[in-house]
Design a protein around this motif. Sequence first.
Motif, mmCIF file in Angstrom:
data_model
loop_
_atom_site.group_PDB
_atom_site.id
_atom_site.type_symbol
_atom_site.label_atom_id
_atom_site.label_comp_id
_atom_site.label_asym_id
_atom_site.label_seq_id
_atom_site.Cartn_x
_atom_site.Cartn_y
_atom_site.Cartn_z
ATOM 1 N N SER A 87 127.778 48.221 58.351
ATOM 2 C CA SER A 87 127.236 46.862 58.227
ATOM 3 C C SER A 87 125.726 46.888 58.416
ATOM 4 O O SER A 87 125.208 47.541 59.335
ATOM 5 C CB SER A 87 127.868 45.945 59.277
ATOM 6 O OG SER A 87 129.240 45.779 59.028
ATOM 7 N N ARG A 88 125.027 46.190 57.533
ATOM 8 C CA ARG A 88 123.567 46.118 57.582
ATOM 9 C C ARG A 88 123.130 44.658 57.618
ATOM 10 O O ARG A 88 123.929 43.747 57.395
ATOM 11 C CB ARG A 88 122.965 46.789 56.338
ATOM 12 C CG ARG A 88 123.401 48.227 56.108
ATOM 13 C CD ARG A 88 122.783 49.176 57.103
ATOM 14 N NE ARG A 88 123.083 50.572 56.775
ATOM 15 C CZ ARG A 88 122.612 51.607 57.454
ATOM 16 N NH1 ARG A 88 121.810 51.408 58.504
ATOM 17 N NH2 ARG A 88 122.924 52.843 57.101
ATOM 18 N N SER A 89 121.831 44.463 57.868
ATOM 19 C CA SER A 89 121.270 43.120 57.766
ATOM 20 C C SER A 89 121.380 42.665 56.316
ATOM 21 O O SER A 89 120.918 43.359 55.406
ATOM 22 C CB SER A 89 119.795 43.134 58.201
ATOM 23 O OG SER A 89 119.194 41.881 57.964
ATOM 24 N N LEU A 93 125.333 53.970 48.482
ATOM 25 C CA LEU A 93 125.657 52.701 47.840
ATOM 26 C C LEU A 93 125.244 51.579 48.784
ATOM 27 O O LEU A 93 125.548 51.618 49.985
ATOM 28 C CB LEU A 93 127.155 52.603 47.540
ATOM 29 C CG LEU A 93 127.687 53.382 46.338
ATOM 30 C CD1 LEU A 93 129.208 53.307 46.286
ATOM 31 C CD2 LEU A 93 127.085 52.848 45.034
ATOM 32 N N TRP A 94 124.550 50.568 48.218
ATOM 33 C CA TRP A 94 124.107 49.417 48.998
ATOM 34 C C TRP A 94 124.543 48.142 48.296
ATOM 35 O O TRP A 94 124.519 48.061 47.067
ATOM 36 C CB TRP A 94 122.580 49.431 49.150
ATOM 37 C CG TRP A 94 122.117 50.456 50.145
ATOM 38 C CD1 TRP A 94 122.013 51.789 49.955
ATOM 39 C CD2 TRP A 94 121.688 50.189 51.478
ATOM 40 N NE1 TRP A 94 121.562 52.420 51.082
ATOM 41 C CE2 TRP A 94 121.348 51.447 52.044
ATOM 42 C CE3 TRP A 94 121.549 49.038 52.255
ATOM 43 C CZ2 TRP A 94 120.885 51.576 53.349
ATOM 44 C CZ3 TRP A 94 121.080 49.169 53.552
ATOM 45 C CH2 TRP A 94 120.765 50.422 54.096
ATOM 46 N N ALA A 95 124.947 47.141 49.110
ATOM 47 C CA ALA A 95 125.401 45.876 48.522
ATOM 48 C C ALA A 95 124.997 44.714 49.408
ATOM 49 O O ALA A 95 125.221 44.729 50.625
ATOM 50 C CB ALA A 95 126.911 45.882 48.343
ATOM 51 N N LEU A 96 124.358 43.706 48.804
ATOM 52 C CA LEU A 96 124.128 42.447 49.498
ATOM 53 C C LEU A 96 125.466 41.770 49.738
ATOM 54 O O LEU A 96 126.415 41.937 48.958
ATOM 55 C CB LEU A 96 123.229 41.544 48.663
ATOM 56 C CG LEU A 96 121.753 41.936 48.587
ATOM 57 C CD1 LEU A 96 121.083 41.224 47.421
ATOM 58 C CD2 LEU A 96 121.055 41.618 49.912
ATOM 59 N N THR A 97 125.583 41.007 50.810
ATOM 60 C CA THR A 97 126.838 40.335 51.130
ATOM 61 C C THR A 97 127.295 39.485 49.949
ATOM 62 O O THR A 97 126.544 38.647 49.436
ATOM 63 C CB THR A 97 126.674 39.455 52.374
ATOM 64 O OG1 THR A 97 126.268 40.269 53.473
ATOM 65 C CG2 THR A 97 127.972 38.750 52.718
ATOM 66 N N GLY A 98 128.531 39.745 49.502
ATOM 67 C CA GLY A 98 129.110 38.990 48.401
ATOM 68 C C GLY A 98 128.654 39.439 47.035
ATOM 69 O O GLY A 98 129.022 38.822 46.027
ATOM 70 N N LYS A 99 127.867 40.510 46.967
ATOM 71 C CA LYS A 99 127.341 40.991 45.691
ATOM 72 C C LYS A 99 127.868 42.392 45.391
ATOM 73 O O LYS A 99 128.515 43.030 46.218
ATOM 74 C CB LYS A 99 125.813 41.013 45.719
ATOM 75 C CG LYS A 99 125.162 39.670 46.018
ATOM 76 C CD LYS A 99 125.435 38.655 44.912
ATOM 77 C CE LYS A 99 124.719 37.339 45.195
ATOM 78 N NZ LYS A 99 124.958 36.334 44.127
ATOM 79 N N GLY A 102 113.480 45.949 49.589
ATOM 80 C CA GLY A 102 114.760 45.293 49.851
ATOM 81 C C GLY A 102 115.952 46.050 49.265
ATOM 82 O O GLY A 102 115.926 47.281 49.131
ATOM 83 N N TYR A 103 116.982 45.300 48.876
ATOM 84 C CA TYR A 103 118.227 45.896 48.359
ATOM 85 C C TYR A 103 118.101 46.248 46.878
ATOM 86 O O TYR A 103 117.377 45.572 46.130
ATOM 87 C CB TYR A 103 119.392 44.921 48.534
ATOM 88 C CG TYR A 103 120.019 44.950 49.910
ATOM 89 C CD1 TYR A 103 121.240 45.576 50.121
ATOM 90 C CD2 TYR A 103 119.383 44.344 50.991
ATOM 91 C CE1 TYR A 103 121.827 45.599 51.384
ATOM 92 C CE2 TYR A 103 119.953 44.366 52.253
ATOM 93 C CZ TYR A 103 121.185 44.999 52.444
ATOM 94 O OH TYR A 103 121.744 45.025 53.695
ATOM 95 N N PRO A 104 118.833 47.299 46.441
ATOM 96 C CA PRO A 104 118.835 47.618 45.006
ATOM 97 C C PRO A 104 119.599 46.548 44.221
ATOM 98 O O PRO A 104 120.578 45.976 44.709
ATOM 99 C CB PRO A 104 119.552 48.966 44.948
ATOM 100 C CG PRO A 104 120.444 48.979 46.147
ATOM 101 C CD PRO A 104 119.682 48.241 47.216
ATOM 102 N N LEU A 105 119.125 46.305 43.003
ATOM 103 C CA LEU A 105 119.782 45.340 42.116
ATOM 104 C C LEU A 105 120.383 46.027 40.896
ATOM 105 O O LEU A 105 120.928 45.361 40.010
ATOM 106 C CB LEU A 105 118.777 44.275 41.675
ATOM 107 C CG LEU A 105 118.154 43.448 42.802
ATOM 108 C CD1 LEU A 105 117.153 42.454 42.219
ATOM 109 C CD2 LEU A 105 119.226 42.730 43.607
#
Length: 526
Positions: free
Chosen positions: A457-459, A471-477, A501-504
Amino acid sequence: MSTRPDGALEAATSGGRGASRLVHWLSARMRPVSRRDVLVGAAVAGSALATNPRTYALRPVAAYDTICGPGNTPSGGWSIFCATVNKGANTCPPGSFAAGWWKAAGSSWCGGGYRYIVDCNATCSKCTSGCSDHICDSRCWSCSCSHGSTATCDQRLNCCNAFRYGQCNTQVSCSGGVHCRLVSCVPPYQWERCTTTSFSDDRTAEHSSPYLPQWGPISSHYKALGDRASWLGASLGPVRVPNDGIRRGTYVKYQNGFIYDTPTTSASAVTAFVWGVWAGSGGTSGVLGYPTADKTTGLKDGGWLQPFEGGCIVDSASTTTQVVWGYRWTVWKANGRENGVLGYPTAGYVDLGSGAWIQAFQNGCIVDSTATTTQVVWGIRWTLWQSHGRETGVLGYPTGPLVQRSDARWIQRFQRGCITDSASTTTQVVAGVMWTAYSALGEDTGILGFPSGAVTSRSRGTSQAFQKGELWALTGKAAYAVVGRILSAWQSEGGATGPYGYPLANTVTAADGTMSCRFEGGTLTA
């Protein structure tokens, strides 16, 4: 039987009319056998009585020469079968004991072999008078003289014949007359306290009772197991048809179990305990059907197993008795049964609803649902699947078997993820959005390789590390891959908490080897 000390037998057998006087003496001495009953025997064996009546009466050389004839009516003089008077049990009734035996050759009731007949004599329970010749007076006997009911073909004499061969239970010095007789296809000295001294009377080879099992696959198997000397004990009735509405098989009940047979299965013995478990699963009309073989013991971990048409009943020292049936039985056998990867079952079939089910074993499970096919989950995969909520957790149901790669690499896929490992990593779960991305990128053969850590879990989101990237994911994405030189450059800029920030999108590599990835704060190229 020995001579009486008062000389009555000497007087009865002396003189020119010794045979007639012997009949009179026997009818008085052996009551409740009537004088007419003795005369029936005398008519058949008249020459023996005439030439040596005392020896004939006291030391017979063939069974029931004193009261001969193969008839099934009281006038025949033969003793009734114990099964007829003992509620079907081929045992000595209460108050009687095995007292002597003989054999009859060529009996169809024993497959054409020898049949062994044992007299069960009454005890002298009421008094001991007359015991000087080892047979007490009839008034002392533990039973009373009668004969079989006209409702049965076995109408022979019941507790009437004052006679004893004496090879069994010789410690009983005085007894009453013959209460009834029981039968076996193995010698009685193998299962009763009898000597091997043998008498013969082939006339009794076909004597029978409607309460005794006829010869066939069941009786043949019973004899092969040891007959009365086996763990089954004595039969408790004739061959019967189960009252299951199907009526395609037969069985015989014994003291300690059953033997069942059908035209398509071999006769198989079932212990009373296994029968109870089987009955709880529906018996002959249930999921297991009929037994196909006897119980096998001596399996791994002190285990045993009995196979049936539709499955098995099984147990071991480390588990409780379980039923495995249907496709689970097929799959368990294909996976080595108790010696395979699953081990013994630890629970029965569990209906999970909506067409799904599971059965647990020592080292795994067999499971299925309407959206998947039947699968086996075992070993560390079983442990992790359970810890992640099993079918209701992040992974869902398994969709395929364990797939072994080279170099100790493997993967097992589920509806919403996988469990995987390699020689250079630890076993990991990839699920949810991470699994969607990982699967699309070629799993372990793609740009990420095998997972090297669990989801963290990340911010504002989550991440998961792999051999060649993350692998990185924004919450709900959706989750996106950051690999190679881009991963190093991004991390040097502070990663997800830095300006990018996060990868898109996933990291891509151009034809010239240049790598790039689009982030929230811009695109990195390396």
